[in-house]
Design an enzyme around this catalytic site. Structure first.
Site, PDB file in Angstrom:
ATOM      1  N   TYR A 153       0.832  -1.209   0.000  1.00 28.06           N
ATOM      2  CA  TYR A 153       0.000   0.000   0.000  1.00 28.06           C
ATOM      3  C   TYR A 153       0.865   1.257   0.000  1.00 28.06           C
ATOM      4  O   TYR A 153       0.709   2.132  -0.859  1.00 28.06           O
ATOM      5  CB  TYR A 153      -0.917  -0.013   1.216  1.00 28.06           C
ATOM      6  CG  TYR A 153      -1.917   1.123   1.257  1.00 28.06           C
ATOM      7  CD1 TYR A 153      -2.994   1.153   0.380  1.00 28.06           C
ATOM      8  CD2 TYR A 153      -1.797   2.152   2.187  1.00 28.06           C
ATOM      9  CE1 TYR A 153      -3.931   2.184   0.423  1.00 28.06           C
ATOM     10  CE2 TYR A 153      -2.726   3.184   2.238  1.00 28.06           C
ATOM     11  CZ  TYR A 153      -3.781   3.193   1.362  1.00 28.06           C
ATOM     12  OH  TYR A 153      -4.705   4.221   1.397  1.00 28.06           O
ATOM     13  N   THR A 183      -9.538   9.213   8.089  1.00 30.92           N
ATOM     14  CA  THR A 183     -10.883   9.760   7.902  1.00 30.92           C
ATOM     15  C   THR A 183     -11.906   8.768   8.416  1.00 30.92           C
ATOM     16  O   THR A 183     -11.715   7.559   8.317  1.00 30.92           O
ATOM     17  CB  THR A 183     -11.131  10.072   6.408  1.00 30.92           C
ATOM     18  OG1 THR A 183     -10.087  10.921   5.931  1.00 30.92           O
ATOM     19  CG2 THR A 183     -12.458  10.768   6.197  1.00 30.92           C
TER      20      THR A 183
END
Length: 327
Positions: A153, A183
């Site tokens: 990632y 988030t």
């Protein structure tokens, strides 16, 4: 309010059935735009966009971005949010995660180039790795383990940024890159393994709250509405920043502080259990958002207590559904 500059234009949103992507689709439609949502549904969910099914301005395409998209429509904007984002999900198939960031981004950059569309890459604070500089500003090059379990990632997103800025420097596409910090909000997957969803869902299910490490590591939590506002501001700002822009909330909390808030707001009787810290898990994370303030006039407005309350309400309904289904 419909913004005249956006009304009638067409946006492609990849990863559009995901947590962030579905909220972005909503906001774009509210501005009077046509939206083409693309998602492989590997981690996205049709439940996130079910309310848009009968909207004539919305179209869904099930496809993996690692395969080139055949889009006949004119496109004005391409938002690339395609990639598993939680560690358990992106580590489940690390090669596919890497190729989603690299091959998928390349496919979409070529599409934006062919259509003359502006392109926004949803990058991540993970490009900073386990930072030895705090807070993290965009000129910090990071401290990333390029061979560790998170590299699929972290390095995939770093490579995607390289592709984006090469296309920009070569004049092949109008590219903007945002680095997203943690988030949270409604439509998160209850079982995706992220810290906010983990703690809230465990509390509502009456399960022990799992904290990794000592719980003194820090994160900065940005509510989804603030994040989407920053994303759209970056895409539409008249002058291309020609540099990555951090979008996140600079408020910094330890995981223990987050867990305390979750306990208070859910009124759970769950105990807390501590587990070993995962490999390469960052110990501190806080964005320097000076660039976003200066270039976009953007900063977050939703405090953690308010955003967490709305998130808990969403998960409370999801957990109630689970109990009904199990009955």
């Amino acid at each position: 309010m419909v913004q005249a500059a956006q009304s009638g234009k067409t946006a492609l949103v990849t990863g559009g059935a995901g947590f962030l992507g579905s909220h972005l689709c909503d906001r774009l439609l509210e501005q009077g735009m046509q939206v083409i949502c693309v998602d492989s549904l590997l981690t996205g969910s049709m439940r996130n966009i079910a309310h848009l099914e009968n909207n004539p301005s919305f179209r869904f395409i099930k496809q993996d971005v690692c395969e080139p998209l055949d889009i006949k429509d004119d496109l004005h904007f391409v938002y690339n949010l395609a990639c598993a984002a939680s560690p358990p999900r992106y580590q489940a198939d690390p090669i596919h995660t890497m190729m989603t960031s690299v091959q998928g981004t390349l496919n979409l950059l070529k599409l934006a180039e062919a259509k003359g569309a502006s392109f926004l890459q949803a990058s991540t604070s993970e490009v900073y790795g386990d930072p030895d500089r705090h807070p993290q500003a965009e000129d910090y090059h990071g401290n990333v383990n390029c061979t560790g379990p998170r590299a699929c990632y972290d390095e995939g997103k770093r490579a995607a940024e390289s592709l984006c800025f090469d296309f920009l420097r070569l004049g092949r596409a109008d590219v903007r890159v945002m680095r997203i910090f943690n988030t949270y909000g409604p439509r998160m997957d209850p079982d995706d393994g992220r810290i906010v969803s983990n703690l809230v869902v465990q509390a509502l299910r009456g399960e022990p709250l799992t904290i990794y490490g000592t719980g003194e590591q820090t994160r900065s939590f940005c509510y989804v509405s603030d994040l989407i506002a920053g994303m759209m501001a970056l895409m539409t700002v008249a002058e291309n920043p020609k540099a990555p822009v951090n979008i996140g909330n600079p408020g910094e909390f330890t995981i223990n502080e987050l867990a305390k808030l979750v306990v208070e707001q859910t009124q759970t009787a769950s105990e807390t259990v501590f587990r070993p810290l995962p490999v390469d898990d960052p110990t501190r994370r806080r964005p320097d958002i000076s660039r976003a303030k200066a270039l976009l006039g953007w900063e977050p407005t939703v405090p953690l207590e308010k955003g967490l309350n709305d998130t808990i309400a969403y998960f409370r309904a999801r957990v109630a559904e689970e109990k009904q289904d199990a009955a």
